[in-house]
Write a protein that holds these residues in place. Sequence first.
Motif, PDB file in Angstrom:
ATOM      1  N   THR A  11       0.834  -1.797  -0.003  1.00 55.40           N
ATOM      2  CA  THR A  11       0.117  -0.421   0.028  1.00 55.40           C
ATOM      3  C   THR A  11       1.114   1.194   0.240  1.00 55.40           C
ATOM      4  O   THR A  11       0.180   2.668   0.111  1.00 55.40           O
ATOM      5  N   ALA A  12       2.524   1.115   0.149  1.00 54.22           N
ATOM      6  CA  ALA A  12       2.564   2.102   0.354  1.00 54.22           C
ATOM      7  C   ALA A  12       4.120   2.286  -0.007  1.00 54.22           C
ATOM      8  O   ALA A  12       4.308   0.694   0.014  1.00 54.22           O
ATOM      9  N   PHE A  13       4.880   3.365  -0.178  1.00 52.82           N
ATOM     10  CA  PHE A  13       6.344   2.380  -0.416  1.00 52.82           C
ATOM     11  C   PHE A  13       7.400   3.484   0.305  1.00 52.82           C
ATOM     12  O   PHE A  13       6.428   5.329   0.362  1.00 52.82           O
ATOM     13  N   VAL A  14       8.754   4.131   0.146  1.00 54.58           N
ATOM     14  CA  VAL A  14       9.644   4.521   0.474  1.00 54.58           C
ATOM     15  C   VAL A  14      10.556   4.124  -0.303  1.00 54.58           C
ATOM     16  O   VAL A  14      11.016   2.807   0.527  1.00 54.58           O
ATOM     17  N   THR A  15      11.835   5.102  -0.485  1.00 50.93           N
ATOM     18  CA  THR A  15      13.552   4.354  -1.200  1.00 50.93           C
ATOM     19  C   THR A  15      14.214   4.671   0.116  1.00 50.93           C
ATOM     20  O   THR A  15      14.276   6.334   0.630  1.00 50.93           O
ATOM     21  N   VAL A  16      15.645   4.062  -0.286  1.00 48.91           N
ATOM     22  CA  VAL A  16      16.554   4.569   0.934  1.00 48.91           C
ATOM     23  C   VAL A  16      17.259   4.281   0.192  1.00 48.91           C
ATOM     24  O   VAL A  16      17.877   2.831  -0.176  1.00 48.91           O
ATOM     25  N   GLY A  17      18.785   4.946  -0.510  1.00 52.42           N
ATOM     26  CA  GLY A  17      19.720   4.955  -1.396  1.00 52.42           C
ATOM     27  C   GLY A  17      18.950   3.630  -2.969  1.00 52.42           C
ATOM     28  O   GLY A  17      17.647   4.299  -2.946  1.00 52.42           O
ATOM     29  N   THR A  18      19.826   2.488  -2.146  1.00 53.04           N
ATOM     30  CA  THR A  18      19.003   1.787  -4.218  1.00 53.04           C
ATOM     31  C   THR A  18      18.251   0.468  -3.618  1.00 53.04           C
ATOM     32  O   THR A  18      17.497  -0.497  -3.720  1.00 53.04           O
ATOM     33  N   LYS A  19      17.868   0.725  -2.064  1.00 52.04           N
ATOM     34  CA  LYS A  19      16.304  -0.029  -1.443  1.00 52.04           C
ATOM     35  C   LYS A  19      15.227   0.080  -1.311  1.00 52.04           C
ATOM     36  O   LYS A  19      14.823   2.028  -0.910  1.00 52.04           O
ATOM     37  N   LEU A  20      14.141   0.203  -1.587  1.00 53.49           N
ATOM     38  CA  LEU A  20      12.737   0.175  -2.192  1.00 53.49           C
ATOM     39  C   LEU A  20      12.016  -0.403  -0.613  1.00 53.49           C
ATOM     40  O   LEU A  20      12.359  -1.945  -0.637  1.00 53.49           O
TER      41      LEU A  20
END
Length: 377
Positions: A11-20
């Motif tokens: 239901t939701a995303f967030v990215t940190v560097g190359t990680k989703l």
Amino acid sequence: MTTIDVGQGPTAFVTVGTKLYVANYLDASVTIIDTLTNNVEETLNVGNGPIAFAVINSKIYIANDIDLYISVINTLDNTVTSIITNATSAALFLIDTILYAAGNDGGGVVKVINTVNDVVIGSIVVENNPKCVISIDAKLYVANYSSDSVSIIDLSNNNFVTTINVGFNPISLVAIGLKIYVANYGDTTLSIIDTANNNSVTALTVGSSPAALVLLNSKLYVANVDSNTVTIINTTDNNSTVTVAVGNGPRAFNFIGSKLYVANNNGSTISVINIADNNSTSTLSVGNGPVALVLVDSKLYIANYYDGTVMVLTVEIPIACFDFTTLCYLRKSNLLPQNSIVIAGPRYNKQMMYIKYYNIEFCFTLDHPFIYCGKYV
């Protein structure tokens, strides 16, 4: 299109560097995808009903819509800890090192958390079932879905200020200048709050069940879930509106260059609107119940709620070339498209790159950043 199996109800995303990081609402987990390979690295157990993210330094905060705590992921080793709030959380808003978590503890409440030591330092009573939080002019505005209102909090002392009545079931907010536009999911209106005096000054008629809001330059795009349309409002006068037919149950947006991608949650499609003429130019088949979109490099990730999958669509990131003076003018006038790459130069005898990714701007020469248009970027 690549399909990645994740948990149930992404239901939701967030990215940190190359990680989703993907919040899986129905099975209390977060899936981590390596965006370089599109492989699942790990699935972490969190609270029940993970629904929203906030990121600061190496920590990801997760709002759990069902449990009475906030989950915290340390992105250095992917360990998970919890902050007991004694309240559910539906929306998070981060200001410096202070996290505001809006939810319910029998009634509406906003918990105030110091992210330095992850301690709850305050609790502010609002009205029932808060769903969205934004900040403008040192005030926090909280949309109370079940009370048909917006609560205002003074950020200088974290005290409740007042409540403004709006339409039925306010679900999302966007700030434009000194105005806040409120999507009222339970009817066919947007309420407009004048933050100079905190009055609800007017209501605009849109489609049925307006939900997601997104701003591009002076145009506000409104997803009308039950009308299967997107309403486009010229916010300079709030009179000029255009309605575009899309798929079944539009719920989320993502701008990429001159195109707006619309996730149709009650079906299995993405509608693509050409923002130059506001025509729906194409329809893409995806999984069942697309509900969230995020762009990573040249890949659009699509969360399919009812399939338990994330699909990956390769998109074209627009690239344009200008001289430095033209680039400065376009940037200052807010005329550059979202998610675009502009090559300009030479300046200081070096090629210059400008990137606009949502509301984040980068500008740099080959070997160092510099002062650009009065802003260090």
